[in-house]
Motif scaffolding. Structure first.
Motif, short mmCIF file in Angstrom:
data_model
loop_
_atom_site.label_atom_id
_atom_site.label_comp_id
_atom_site.label_asym_id
_atom_site.label_seq_id
_atom_site.Cartn_x
_atom_site.Cartn_y
_atom_site.Cartn_z
N ILE A 5 64.60 52.78 72.03
CA ILE A 5 65.68 51.91 71.55
C ILE A 5 65.11 50.59 71.04
CG2 ILE A 5 67.73 50.61 72.28
CD1 ILE A 5 68.33 52.90 74.22
N VAL A 6 64.11 50.06 71.76
CA VAL A 6 63.48 48.80 71.34
C VAL A 6 62.81 48.98 69.99
CG1 VAL A 6 61.65 47.16 71.86
CG2 VAL A 6 63.21 47.91 73.67
N TRP A 7 62.09 50.10 69.84
CA TRP A 7 61.42 50.34 68.55
C TRP A 7 62.43 50.49 67.41
CZ3 TRP A 7 56.65 49.51 67.19
CH2 TRP A 7 55.64 49.52 68.16
N ILE A 8 63.51 51.14 67.62
CA ILE A 8 64.53 51.30 66.58
C ILE A 8 65.11 49.95 66.19
CG2 ILE A 8 66.82 52.26 66.11
CD1 ILE A 8 66.01 54.69 67.79
N ARG A 36 49.17 61.73 47.12
CA ARG A 36 49.39 60.38 46.60
C ARG A 36 50.84 60.00 46.88
NH1 ARG A 36 48.15 59.08 40.43
NH2 ARG A 36 46.05 59.30 41.23
N ILE A 37 50.98 58.81 47.47
CA ILE A 37 52.33 58.31 47.77
C ILE A 37 52.48 56.97 47.07
CG2 ILE A 37 53.89 57.55 49.58
CD1 ILE A 37 52.40 59.36 51.52
N GLU A 38 53.50 56.87 46.26
CA GLU A 38 53.82 55.61 45.59
C GLU A 38 55.15 55.12 46.12
OE1 GLU A 38 53.79 56.12 41.39
OE2 GLU A 38 51.65 56.62 41.31
N THR A 39 55.18 53.87 46.47
CA THR A 39 56.40 53.31 47.04
C THR A 39 56.40 51.81 46.85
OG1 THR A 39 57.72 53.08 49.05
CG2 THR A 39 55.32 53.03 49.31
N THR A 40 57.47 51.21 47.21
CA THR A 40 57.56 49.76 47.14
C THR A 40 56.98 49.15 48.39
OG1 THR A 40 59.74 49.72 48.16
CG2 THR A 40 59.67 49.96 45.75
N ALA A 41 56.88 47.83 48.40
CA ALA A 41 56.36 47.14 49.59
C ALA A 41 57.27 47.36 50.79
CB ALA A 41 56.22 45.65 49.29
N VAL A 42 58.58 47.37 50.55
CA VAL A 42 59.53 47.63 51.65
C VAL A 42 59.33 49.03 52.18
CG1 VAL A 42 61.95 47.81 52.26
CG2 VAL A 42 61.18 45.97 50.74
N GLY A 43 59.12 49.98 51.28
CA GLY A 43 58.88 51.35 51.73
C GLY A 43 57.62 51.47 52.56
N LEU A 44 56.58 50.70 52.13
CA LEU A 44 55.33 50.72 52.90
C LEU A 44 55.55 50.22 54.33
CD1 LEU A 44 52.28 51.17 52.99
CD2 LEU A 44 52.01 48.82 52.10
N VAL A 45 56.33 49.18 54.42
CA VAL A 45 56.63 48.65 55.77
C VAL A 45 57.34 49.71 56.60
CG1 VAL A 45 58.00 46.93 57.05
CG2 VAL A 45 56.67 46.24 55.04
N LEU A 46 58.29 50.39 55.97
CA LEU A 46 59.03 51.43 56.70
C LEU A 46 58.10 52.57 57.13
CD1 LEU A 46 62.32 51.62 54.60
CD2 LEU A 46 61.99 50.58 56.85
N ILE A 47 57.17 52.96 56.21
CA ILE A 47 56.24 54.04 56.56
C ILE A 47 55.36 53.65 57.73
CG2 ILE A 47 54.24 55.34 55.70
CD1 ILE A 47 55.58 55.30 52.92
N VAL A 48 54.85 52.42 57.71
CA VAL A 48 53.99 51.96 58.82
C VAL A 48 54.74 51.98 60.14
CG1 VAL A 48 52.73 49.97 59.72
CG2 VAL A 48 52.49 50.62 57.31
N ALA A 50 57.36 53.75 60.89
CA ALA A 50 57.65 55.13 61.28
C ALA A 50 56.41 55.78 61.89
CB ALA A 50 58.13 55.93 60.07
N MET A 51 55.22 55.49 61.34
CA MET A 51 53.99 56.04 61.90
C MET A 51 53.74 55.51 63.32
SD MET A 51 51.44 55.95 58.61
CE MET A 51 50.05 56.47 59.58
N LEU A 52 54.01 54.21 63.48
CA LEU A 52 53.83 53.65 64.83
C LEU A 52 54.75 54.32 65.84
CD1 LEU A 52 53.49 49.82 64.01
CD2 LEU A 52 51.69 51.39 64.78
N ILE A 53 56.00 54.54 65.45
CA ILE A 53 56.95 55.22 66.35
C ILE A 53 56.49 56.64 66.61
CG2 ILE A 53 59.30 56.08 66.55
CD1 ILE A 53 60.24 53.62 64.98
N GLY A 54 56.02 57.34 65.59
CA GLY A 54 55.54 58.71 65.78
C GLY A 54 54.36 58.76 66.72
#
Length: 440
Positions: A5-8, A36-48, A50-54
């Motif tokens: 819950i804290v991570w979310i 190859r993954i292309e995304t915006t800076a906001v998307g990059l933050v989301l991916i990072v 999500a990886m941490l949560i995983g």
């Protein structure tokens, strides 16, 4: 779950911050293993994020798998502890049902896994002691020696494994033994506590109780100075006085058995005035003197008591002494009672009925000692209900036997036997009294 819950919440906060602070942020491209993954800076933050949560979830899963055997072990231990506690409760219930063998077996069955291991030993010991209690019908009887040995083994185990609990258990066993009147055994159990806690007031009071029950009056006398310093509320001034009188009575009895008149006199002289100021103590001392052959001195002791307090029990004791000169004894007694008691006809049945009856009993015995059954019969008529005292029935029966009233004497003897709780037996035939009859 809390961490998820804290991570979310953190992820949502990060996304909100990125959208707010980076509305025109540039693009980002990531290449990895041909992907190859292309995304915006906001998307990059989301991916990072999500990886941490995983990674956190994977770590928790691996840790859970590693600790799975320990969890199963703890669960198994909890089940065993619960089962052991249920056996302890079952043992207690079997004790209440007087099934001592079952109680002992259930108590010891779960001792290694229970949440209160010492209590298992206590219940097992109580179950063994129940077998010695005659009031617990249905309890399996055991040999005393066998029970004592088994309890000793269990207590030794408790002392080795649970030394702090062992002292409490020792006191508990002592109290049970006192209730079972196992005095010698209780003394053996309490002595180690006396040695290790010489100033503990509760233990000293238990020791005093055991010494009194065992009749060890000399040891109890040596303990008296310590008892006088105890501030325990249970040891009131009246209780301490009672103990002092018990000690004196026990020593008087011992001196009487030894026919030690000098020792009796010393005991009486050394005792405190408040201790000897009791009819029971005075009578015991006088009877001890009489058994030692000093009946004149015994009479004087009782007469001195009667001069201070005219009591029925003291009059009874005085009447049952052997008076060498009954006429002189009568004169001394008449000086101690009110003037209107001096003749049977002048003794109305009003006030102090017990004392008047005791005085009439004494006069009847003196009349018998003087071979005057007619006068004795007049005094017997002032005794009131004869059944109130066995001694009154006995003296009335003897008076009628002396008057050769066989039927009335036989009836009185039968009533006396019934009053004493004995089976009715053939009444003795009256015989011609001897000239030296002393009325006893």
């Amino acid at each position: 779950m809390k961490r998820l819950i804290v991570w979310i919440v953190l992820l949502a906060a990060a996304v909100a911050a990125a959208i707010y602070f980076l509305p025109g942020a540039g693009a980002a491209m990531i290449e990895f293993a041909g992907w190859r993954i292309e995304t915006t800076a906001v998307g990059l933050v989301l991916i990072v994020l999500a990886m941490l949560i995983g990674l956190q979830l994977i770590w928790r899963l691996i840790a859970g798998l590693v600790h799975l055997p320990a969890r199963f072990g703890r669960r198994s231990a909890e089940q065993r502890r619960r089962a052991a506690d249920e056996k302890l409760l079952r043992a207690w219930a079997e004790r209440q049902r007087r099934q001592t063998e079952l109680a002992q077996r259930y108590a010891l069955a779960g001792v290694e896994d229970g949440s209160l291991p010492p209590m298992h030993f206590q219940v097992a010991i109580d179950a063994l002691l129940d077998g010695l209690d005659p009031s617990r019908q249905g309890a399996a009887p055991r040999g005393r020696a066998e029970t004592r040995e088994e309890i000793g083994d269990l207590f030794e185990t408790v002392g080795r494994r649970f030394p702090k609990f062992a002292e409490f258990l020792r006191l508990h066993i002592v109290q049970r033994l006192i209730a079972l009147n196992e005095i010698e055994w209780a003394q053996a159990m309490v002595e180690p506590l006396v040695d290790t806690h010489p100033r503990d007031e509760a233990i000293l009071l238990i020791r005093a109780q055991l010494l009194e029950m065992a009749g060890e009056y000399d040891a109890l006398a040596r303990l008296l100075p310590t008892l006088r310093r105890i501030k325990d509320k249970r040891l009131t001034a009246d209780e301490l006085l009672r103990i002092e009188r018990v000690v004196l009575l026990g020593r008087i009895e011992a001196a009487s058995r030894a026919r030690d008149l000098d020792g009796l006199s010393r005991l009486w002289a050394e005792a405190g005035r408040n201790v000897v100021d009791s009819p029971a103590v005075t009578i015991a001392y006088a009877e001890a003197l009489a058994r030692g052959g000093a009946e004149t001195a015994a009479a004087r002791v009782l007469e001195k008591r009667l001069g201070r307090a005219l009591e029925a029990q003291t009059l009874h004791a005085w009447a049952e002494l052997r008076h060498e000169d009954p006429a002189e004894a009568r004169k001394r007694l008449l000086k101690l009672v009110p003037d209107d008691w001096s003749e049977p006809a002048n003794a109305p049945d009003v006030g102090r009925a017990r004392e008047r009856a005791a005085f009439a009993y004494a006069m009847a015995r003196l009349a018998l000692a003087e071979s005057d059954p007619t006068s004795a019969q007049l005094w017997v008529g002032r005794l009131g209900p004869l059944d109130q005292e066995l001694r009154y029935l006995a003296v009335a029966a003897r008076v009628h036997a002396r008057l050769r009233d066989s039927s009335e004497a036989a009836l009185l003897y039968e009533r006396a036997l019934a009053r004493a709780g004995l089976e009715t037996a053939a009444a003795p035939q009256p015989v011609k009294p001897a000239a030296t009859d002393d009325g006893r």
